[in-house]
Design a protein around this motif. Structure first.
Motif, PDB file in Angstrom:
ATOM      1  N   THR A  30       0.841  -1.198   0.000  1.00 23.66           N
ATOM      2  CA  THR A  30       0.000   0.000   0.000  1.00 23.66           C
ATOM      3  C   THR A  30       0.876   1.247   0.000  1.00 23.66           C
ATOM      4  OG1 THR A  30      -1.671  -1.174   1.286  1.00 23.66           O
ATOM      5  CG2 THR A  30      -1.841   1.226   1.188  1.00 23.66           C
ATOM      6  N   PRO A  31       0.740   2.137  -0.979  1.00 17.18           N
ATOM      7  CA  PRO A  31       1.588   3.334  -1.012  1.00 17.18           C
ATOM      8  C   PRO A  31       1.221   4.304   0.104  1.00 17.18           C
ATOM      9  CG  PRO A  31      -0.048   3.431  -2.753  1.00 17.18           C
ATOM     10  CD  PRO A  31      -0.166   2.061  -2.141  1.00 17.18           C
ATOM     11  N   SER A 208       2.098  13.421  -7.503  1.00 19.24           N
ATOM     12  CA  SER A 208       1.544  13.077  -6.203  1.00 19.24           C
ATOM     13  C   SER A 208       1.517  14.305  -5.306  1.00 19.24           C
ATOM     14  CB  SER A 208       2.384  11.962  -5.559  1.00 19.24           C
ATOM     15  OG  SER A 208       1.877  11.588  -4.296  1.00 19.24           O
ATOM     16  N   VAL A 233       6.498   2.405   0.389  1.00 22.65           N
ATOM     17  CA  VAL A 233       6.129   2.329  -1.024  1.00 22.65           C
ATOM     18  C   VAL A 233       5.542   3.671  -1.448  1.00 22.65           C
ATOM     19  CG1 VAL A 233       4.685   1.193  -2.749  1.00 22.65           C
ATOM     20  CG2 VAL A 233       5.712  -0.147  -0.888  1.00 22.65           C
ATOM     21  N   LYS A 235       3.977   5.571  -4.834  1.00 24.80           N
ATOM     22  CA  LYS A 235       3.415   5.245  -6.139  1.00 24.80           C
ATOM     23  C   LYS A 235       3.477   6.443  -7.078  1.00 24.80           C
ATOM     24  CE  LYS A 235      -0.812   3.481  -8.334  1.00 24.80           C
ATOM     25  NZ  LYS A 235      -2.185   2.961  -8.110  1.00 24.80           N
ATOM     26  N   SER A 236       3.797   6.168  -8.337  1.00 24.07           N
ATOM     27  CA  SER A 236       3.751   7.192  -9.369  1.00 24.07           C
ATOM     28  C   SER A 236       2.365   7.204 -10.012  1.00 24.07           C
ATOM     29  CB  SER A 236       4.814   6.932 -10.438  1.00 24.07           C
ATOM     30  OG  SER A 236       4.649   7.830 -11.516  1.00 24.07           O
TER      31      SER A 236
END
Length: 262
Positions: A30-31, A208, A233, A235-236
């Motif tokens: 999970t980001p 983000s 983590v 995320k892009s």
């Protein structure tokens, strides 16, 4: 003979348990970040375009790591600045424009960014006087902990990040640090070893929004020693980004040793 057979059975059972744990557990991917809002401008304006909000003499601090000792040392530095008058009769701490920090120093920097000079003394009871170290998994020989190596490290977000969120930062997000000195919490990108700062400038490259990231997640990322802690983590969201990609992203793709500056 019976004793050796019992020992072999115990080893076999332990190996079976370890194998089941390793197969059953999957890493939490999970980001810690989310996408920019839909109303993002045509081109992202980074957070370094604004001034520091300090006139005259400017103090910039770099707080290093080293666990709780670094947190305590950094706190002592800020307390001394708070108690030392400047040339104009104010306090030196009021001239602090930027604090960049890593690991244990990031705890103090984040606390200062959230609470200002008025609550510096409260960091000690909030963290340093508590036995936070006992909340972490540290036994590398435990069968269940050995299984966690397959998930990237002994402690996931429920460990250090969760404890910091509950006990120290009370659910605060990075947007809450926007009113005082510039606070830069630094981590390391695991694949390339490149530094990554929890500022909007870096998050622009992921399309983000840093403001929604938990302060505890940023600090825990900075403190995360490999194998002891699982990597965070990020995320892009560039595939569906409403804003144009910052120019520095293209420059770094061409030269990874280059600078994100102009």
């Amino acid at each position: 003979m019976d004793g050796r057979r019992a020992w072999r059975r115990a080893l076999a059972a332990g190996g079976l348990t370890l194998g089941l744990n390793a197969c059953a557990g999957t890493p939490d991917l999970t980001p810690v970040n989310g996408p920019l809002v839909a109303q993002a401008p045509a081109e992202i304006a980074d957070d370094w375009s604004r001034g520091f909000g300090v006139e005259g003499d400017v103090v910039m601090l770099s707080l290093s790591g080293g666990g709780a000792r670094a947190t305590a040392f950094s706190l002592g530095v800020l307390e001394e600045l708070r108690d030392t008058p400047s040339r104009d009769g104010a306090r030196l701490i009021d001239e602090v424009a930027l604090v960049t920090a890593v690991s244990g120093g990031a705890v103090t920097a984040a606390w200062f960014g959230l609470n200002g000079r008025e609550q510096l003394d409260e960091l000690r009871p909030a963290m340093l006087d508590k036995d936070w170290n006992s909340q972490l998994r540290r036994n590398f020989l435990s069968p269940t902990n050995l299984a966690r190596f397959w998930q990237g490290g002994l402690n996931d977000r429920s460990g250090l990040a969760g404890w910091l969120d509950r006990e120290v930062f009370a659910g605060a997000t990075m947007v809450a640090m926007g009113g005082g000195p510039r606070i830069v919490i630094n981590g390391t990108e695991m694949f390339t070893g490149a530094p990554f700062a929890f500022t909007q400038l870096f998050f622009d490259g992921l399309c983000s929004d840093v403001s929604g990231v938990l302060v505890a997640d940023a600090v825990a990322t900075s403190m995360a020693v490999p194998l002891v802690f699982r990597p965070s983590v990020l995320k892009s969201f560039n595939e569906r980004c409403a804003a144009r990609e910052p120019q520095w992203v293209g420059r770094l793709l061409e030269d990874r040793r280059g600078s994100i500056g102009a």
